[in-house]
Design an enzyme around this catalytic site. Sequence first.
Site, PDB file in Angstrom:
ATOM      1  N   ASP A  37     -41.874  22.715 -33.094  1.00 29.14           N
ATOM      2  CA  ASP A  37     -41.893  21.330 -32.371  1.00 29.14           C
ATOM      3  C   ASP A  37     -41.157  21.603 -31.046  1.00 29.14           C
ATOM      4  O   ASP A  37     -40.403  22.489 -30.662  1.00 29.14           O
ATOM      5  CB  ASP A  37     -41.028  20.458 -33.159  1.00 29.14           C
ATOM      6  CG  ASP A  37     -41.774  19.652 -34.258  1.00 29.14           C
ATOM      7  OD1 ASP A  37     -43.054  19.533 -34.112  1.00 29.14           O
ATOM      8  OD2 ASP A  37     -41.281  18.877 -34.849  1.00 29.14           O
ATOM      9  N   LYS A  58     -44.340  17.164 -30.467  1.00 24.40           N
ATOM     10  CA  LYS A  58     -44.779  15.650 -30.580  1.00 24.40           C
ATOM     11  C   LYS A  58     -43.602  14.942 -29.998  1.00 24.40           C
ATOM     12  O   LYS A  58     -42.531  14.831 -30.516  1.00 24.40           O
ATOM     13  CB  LYS A  58     -44.722  15.372 -32.022  1.00 24.40           C
ATOM     14  CG  LYS A  58     -45.822  15.896 -32.876  1.00 24.40           C
ATOM     15  CD  LYS A  58     -46.038  15.389 -34.341  1.00 24.40           C
ATOM     16  CE  LYS A  58     -46.780  14.336 -34.331  1.00 24.40           C
ATOM     17  NZ  LYS A  58     -47.993  13.928 -33.963  1.00 24.40           N
ATOM     18  N   MET A 170     -35.342   7.633 -31.798  1.00 22.92           N
ATOM     19  CA  MET A 170     -36.804   7.381 -31.138  1.00 22.92           C
ATOM     20  C   MET A 170     -36.599   5.909 -30.550  1.00 22.92           C
ATOM     21  O   MET A 170     -37.549   5.256 -30.378  1.00 22.92           O
ATOM     22  CB  MET A 170     -37.952   7.570 -31.800  1.00 22.92           C
ATOM     23  CG  MET A 170     -37.916   9.124 -32.246  1.00 22.92           C
ATOM     24  SD  MET A 170     -39.255   9.387 -33.499  1.00 22.92           S
ATOM     25  CE  MET A 170     -38.694   8.278 -34.850  1.00 22.92           C
TER      26      MET A 170
END
Length: 261
Positions: A37, A58, A170
Amino acid sequence: MTSAAKVYLVGAGPGDPDLITLKAIKALQQAEVVLVDDLVNPALLAHCPQARIVPVGKRGGCKSTPQHFINRMLVALAEQGQQVVRLKGGDPFVFGRGGEEMLALRAANVPYEIIPGMTSGIAACASMEVPVTHRGLNHGVTFVTGHTQDGGPLPWQALVASNTTLVIYMGLQHLPEISRALIEAGMSADMPCMVVENGTRDDQRSVISSIQAMPYEAHREEIKSPAIIVVGEVVTLAKRTEQAPDWQHSLQSWLNQAHAA
């Protein structure tokens, strides 16, 4: 598929390369392919110099590798007889889609193993000397994503009523909406809030204010992702390197400027 073929879903930890587990390092040392990642510290790849590295980043707001493509790649590599590590920031089962990858491997009868990692929601708080739970201040902690898959609202009233520390992943891009929703759901506008950017890394930065003032303060300090938002009385325990500013005065100045514009 050979008997050696296996997929390891590995948590790389929150950013500091020393916070990865010994079991994760052993898996990296045996890996033939590593799907990594964006949030993984590149220093960790020193543990797998023999492996082929495949970036499958991502990141919110950025071009990302589709999850279905990653799932198919994990299955295909294992069917080719490879030992594969899927290296994910934090913990693979905490907003890391590790469950989706596990189910894909299970459906394809691919051997796999889960190797947990330290999640940034705990580590970033600890780096600021903020315990996510503290007797006398709360009775629990709730980890929540800053946005839902379908874009619908989160259960803000239930989250406020829980009287737990809220650790929001997030959520930086939605910070103004989060602040407004929490206050409208009954949270005090003066509730302490902290945002930590690049938690546990050498370039870690943080901002501490009230939940009402935090959108302004985070914008003023140019806080960027990846960042963790922490809301709750435990934020009052955070270490401070300088005198805390007057958040109410800062907020009023911001509102005045916005009104004048």
